[in-house]
Design a protein around this motif. Structure first.
Motif, mmCIF file in Angstrom:
data_model
loop_
_atom_site.group_PDB
_atom_site.id
_atom_site.type_symbol
_atom_site.label_atom_id
_atom_site.label_comp_id
_atom_site.label_asym_id
_atom_site.label_seq_id
_atom_site.Cartn_x
_atom_site.Cartn_y
_atom_site.Cartn_z
ATOM 1 N N LEU A 486 0.306 -1.728 0.136
ATOM 2 C CA LEU A 486 0.602 0.094 -0.210
ATOM 3 C C LEU A 486 0.882 1.061 0.089
ATOM 4 O O LEU A 486 -0.200 2.130 -0.918
ATOM 5 N N THR A 487 1.924 1.232 0.478
ATOM 6 C CA THR A 487 2.977 2.374 1.150
ATOM 7 C C THR A 487 3.115 2.551 -0.475
ATOM 8 O O THR A 487 3.512 3.737 -1.212
ATOM 9 N N LYS A 489 2.680 1.595 -3.361
ATOM 10 C CA LYS A 489 1.335 2.408 -4.272
ATOM 11 C C LYS A 489 1.073 4.384 -3.560
ATOM 12 O O LYS A 489 0.076 5.072 -4.805
ATOM 13 N N ALA A 490 0.855 4.121 -3.077
ATOM 14 C CA ALA A 490 0.640 5.687 -2.447
ATOM 15 C C ALA A 490 2.581 6.728 -3.085
ATOM 16 O O ALA A 490 2.329 7.950 -3.005
ATOM 17 N N ARG A 492 2.961 5.844 -6.442
ATOM 18 C CA ARG A 492 2.325 6.315 -7.276
ATOM 19 C C ARG A 492 3.373 5.360 -8.464
ATOM 20 O O ARG A 492 3.643 5.784 -9.256
ATOM 21 N N SER A 624 1.254 10.285 -2.889
ATOM 22 C CA SER A 624 0.264 10.854 -2.954
ATOM 23 C C SER A 624 -0.449 11.201 -1.417
ATOM 24 O O SER A 624 0.143 9.840 -0.727
ATOM 25 N N TRP A 625 -0.109 12.126 -0.324
ATOM 26 C CA TRP A 625 0.000 12.664 0.554
ATOM 27 C C TRP A 625 -1.337 11.938 1.045
ATOM 28 O O TRP A 625 -1.414 11.547 2.569
ATOM 29 N N SER A 626 -2.152 11.784 0.295
ATOM 30 C CA SER A 626 -3.324 11.248 0.954
ATOM 31 C C SER A 626 -3.642 9.511 1.213
ATOM 32 O O SER A 626 -3.974 9.296 1.907
ATOM 33 N N GLY A 627 -3.128 9.174 -0.319
ATOM 34 C CA GLY A 627 -2.880 8.131 0.070
ATOM 35 C C GLY A 627 -1.798 7.180 0.983
ATOM 36 O O GLY A 627 -1.887 6.282 2.209
ATOM 37 N N ALA A 630 -3.932 7.636 4.527
ATOM 38 C CA ALA A 630 -4.103 6.242 4.095
ATOM 39 C C ALA A 630 -3.752 5.064 4.847
ATOM 40 O O ALA A 630 -3.716 4.375 5.671
ATOM 41 N N VAL A 631 -2.572 5.118 4.876
ATOM 42 C CA VAL A 631 -1.399 4.036 5.149
ATOM 43 C C VAL A 631 -1.156 4.114 6.762
ATOM 44 O O VAL A 631 -0.854 3.133 7.508
ATOM 45 N N ASP A 750 -3.789 10.333 -13.450
ATOM 46 C CA ASP A 750 -4.162 10.926 -12.442
ATOM 47 C C ASP A 750 -3.015 12.815 -12.395
ATOM 48 O O ASP A 750 -2.769 13.040 -12.254
#
Length: 755
Positions: A486-487, A489-490, A492, A624-627, A630-631, A750
């Motif tokens: 997930l990190t 993916k955050a 990108r 992605s700061w939101s990503g 979320a992590v 994006d």
């Protein structure tokens, strides 16, 4: 046939594909021709292997050797060129020709690879060409690169055996490249392999844009659409949209290209009474195409998903239209969305809807300011994201990394040897066992009855909460394994969560043997399996650890605060040690800075500079700061879950009820202490000591220790069991993401352009 100036060289690149220009004047696959020419201009030795067409001779194109494989009598060699093999592969005869095609191409590829000993075999359309490139590379030690464009994936969606074959050859590629985010997503679905997007630029002459002259009254609005006349181009949708437009506007349509749908669409044109409106130009030269781009007012690209499930992989003609500063209307399908961002670089419409297509074209006609803004921003976007220099630079760096890694040890090595001491894991184990034995002897002498009290605590444990705590930890560990993916993916980067989870679990098990630092080394060693270069992998691990530490610290502070414990953590730290370490860090940093300033040309400085350059390149695209947030929230939830599992274990040993917030907070504080003890495998000892020290006021000493012993034994048993995963080899997932410049994923949807 040899490349100029490299006649006697071995190595280089073999490009394998179905179609390549048959002569200097042939305009087949211009993007591939441009790629080959520009790669050669970078100094690489390039050969091309393509199928023969009607017995055509092996003729050099642009001075580059082009080898042809024959697979049938000359009159029957028509599987490729013009319309493409997927549009021709019908009937038993074509299927038999397909088998001969694969067999002949494979033998030719092996013969060329044996003769020229290429460093890299780069295959376009891995079905059916994957078998050619993979076998040739496997037999000669070359690296195998698979490049997908979408048509092969559409064939895989139609027939399961093609999907299985395609997945087989993708998983064995050293790198996977694709032309758009749509193709990348399809690759993930069919094979679970990540891929890097490397698109193409324009192959027609692009003149400097000039201010459009005001349209004369009565002058028709000129629409243009280009490409092969095949089903997925959806030209019939545009033809059906013209009657809607003609109600209010004077328009004409130019259509270029040839294909199997040409006669049907010409008949449709006559049926709709558009013979004076529509002009079919057939194949045109680049010069003529450039003129058509300059003359048009709006470029329209009405692609659809055809009856085989195929659609536009990228749409190079869209890039050409943008570079010519023309407003674009296109269908929202396939890789088109990487080029056309709605109301930013053009207008997107649903596929196969003539009325909505006509409305979008009318929007451009009725709002000239919008048309000018879209054209300008579209050109800026295309100039940067589809620049040939960037494309070739990324591809060349991919080749460079593959060549440099050609003789490295296989990344499947389960326990990476230390560069300084290959016996380090064994020494670490012996050291740990010696310390444990000494500690046990000391405890037995200092408290002779301690072992008896500890055994009594374990014997009196309540099995139900104990089993629940162990089960919860098992769930925690499995879910925790997805955090690293997930990190990534955050940040990108595309990654298979299943593969990143497996790699993470195995690397975590490694830390019990050589020490926890080796867990991170294990992940870096396996990085190419996930399509990442080692620098980016190391950076992603560092970011993951930072997020994890933030999460554990948050849970520790929250748990201790809710518990209301009168604990001053500074009592457990030495202020003098903190001051000393801070001063030492400042001194080392200042000394290093002075050294770098005084010796800018030293080998060490060059290495440090290269390292920072690699890190900058690895993290070139914005995370992605939101990503990342979320992590972090994901890890906070996991930390609480971990504390609950430990609470069940501790409660099973204690007769008195324990404060859940207290145990959760203390468990988190213990994790932080264990993380900071880099010398101990998995923080062994440091975590237990911290928990015992903090819980001693509310639990008996032996009960605290028994709980930590059970927890640690359960943890080690679960994680060491994961070593069995080494019996299931990771699929080869090497892709171009491991090139030093993954930031050239230029067609991500994006990414924004200034409106």
């Amino acid at each position: 046939m040899k490349n100029r100036n490299t006649e006697n060289d071995k190595g280089g690149v073999l490009i394998v594909g179905s179609t390549y220009p048959r002569s200097q004047d042939d305009h087949q696959v211009p993007w591939l021709r441009e790629t080959v020419n520009r790669t050669t201009a970078k100094g690489r030795r390039v050969h091309v292997l393509a199928s023969s067409f009607r017995g055509g001779a092996e003729t050099p194109i642009d001075g580059i050797p082009v080898f042809r494989f024959r697979y049938a009598p000359a009159g029957m060699e028509t599987m490729t060129h013009d319309e493409g093999a997927p549009n021709k592969a019908h009937g038993l005869l074509c299927q038999l020709l397909g088998l001969l095609y694969i067999l002949s191409g494979t033998l030719k590829a092996i013969r060329l690879a044996t003769q020229y000993r290429y460093d890299i075999i780069h295959v376009h359309w891995p079905f059916p060409h994957g078998v050619m490139g993979w076998l040739a590379a496997r037999l000669t030690g070359a690296k195998y690169v698979a490049n997908c464009h979408g048509a092969e994936l559409a064939m895989g969606r139609q027939k399961k055996w093609i999907a299985h074959a395609l997945a087989f050859f993708l998983r064995r590629a050293d790198r996977i490249i694709c032309n758009s985010s749509h193709t990348r997503d399809e690759i993930l679905k069919i094979s679970a392999c990540p891929a890097t997007i490397i698109p193409y630029g324009s192959t027609v002459r692009i003149d400097a844009p000039q201010a459009a002259a005001p349209r004369a009254p009565g002058h028709p609005i000129r629409l243009l659409t280009c490409g092969r006349l095949i089903e997925r181009k959806g030209v019939d949708v545009l033809l059906c949209a013209l009657p809607f437009l003609l109600r209010r506007h004077n328009v004409v349509l130019d259509i270029t290209g040839k294909g199997d749908m040409e006669e049907e669409w010409k008949a449709l044109t006559d049926k709709l009474g558009l013979g004076n409106i529509v002009t079919f130009h057939g194949f045109v030269s680049n010069e003529r195409l450039s003129q058509l781009y300059r003359d048009c007012d709006i470029y329209v690209h009405p692609s659809i998903f055809d009856s085989r499930g195929d659609t536009e992989g990228l749409g190079v003609v869209l890039i050409e239209a943008l570079l010519n500063q023309k407003p674009v209307v296109a269908s929202e399908v396939g890789g088109i969305v990487d080029v056309i961002h709605h109301l930013q670089t053009g207008v997107l419409v649903p596929e196969n809807n003539p009325a909505e297509l006509a409305d979008a074209i009318e929007l451009i006609i009725d709002k000239p300011d919008l048309a000018a803004r879209l054209a300008e921003s579209g050109r800026e976007f295309a100039l940067w994201h589809f620049d040939w220099d960037r494309v070739i630079e990324t591809l060349d760096k991919t080749y460079l990394v593959l060549c440099e890694n050609k003789n490295e040890a296989d990344d499947n090595t389960p326990f990476p040897p230390s560069p300084k001491d290959k016996k380090a894991p064994t020494k670490k184990i012996l050291t740990t066992l010696t310390i444990a034995a000494a500690a046990g002897f000391g405890v037995s002498k200092a408290a002779p009855d301690f072992a008896h009290r500890l055994g009594s605590s374990l014997q009196n444990a309540t099995l139900a909460p104990l089993g629940l705590g162990v089960a919860l930890y098992l769930v925690y560990r499995i879910v925790n394994s997805f955090g690293w993916g997930l990190t990534i993916k955050a940040l990108r980067r595309p990654v298979s969560l299943a593969q990143s989870s497996k790699t993470w679990l195995i690397s975590e098990a490694l830390r019990w043997l050589p020490g926890q630092v080796w867990a991170y080394a294990g992940r870096v060693t396996q990085s190419s399996k996930l399509g990442m270069n080692k620098t980016f992998c190391a950076a992603s691990i560092s970011i993951e650890l930072v997020l994890t530490v933030i999460a554990w610290a948050t849970v520790a502070a929250g748990g201790l605060t809710v518990w209301g414990a009168k604990i001053n953590l500074l009592d457990y730290l030495s202020s003098s040690a903190l001051v000393f370490s801070s001063c030492a860090s400042l001194l080392l940093t200042a000394s290093a800075a002075l050294f770098l300033m005084k010796r800018p040309e030293s080998a060490l400085v060059r290495k440090i500079t290269k390292l920072f350059g690699d890190i900058k390149s690895a993290l070139a695209c914005r995370p992605s700061w939101s990503g990342l947030l979320a992590v972090t929230a994901f890890y906070v939830a996991l930390c609480v879950f971990n504390g609950i599992s430990f609470w069940f274990i501790a409660q099973s040993l204690s007769a008195a009820p324990l404060s859940l917030p207290a145990v959760i907070g203390v468990n988190a504080a213990g994790w932080l202490a264990g993380f900071l003890s880099f010398g101990a495998p998995g923080g062994l000892g440091a975590r237990e000591a911290t928990i015992v020290a903090l819980l001693a006021p509310i639990m008996e000493l032996e009960t605290c220790i028994a709980a930590t012993v059970i927890w640690r034994c359960a943890q080690m048993a679960i994680e060491l069991a994961v070593l069995g995963l080494y019996l299931v080899p990771l699929p080869s997932l090497k892709t171009a993401n491991s090139s030093p410049a993954p930031s050239h994923e230029v067609s991500q949807p994006d990414q924004k352009v200034a409106a």
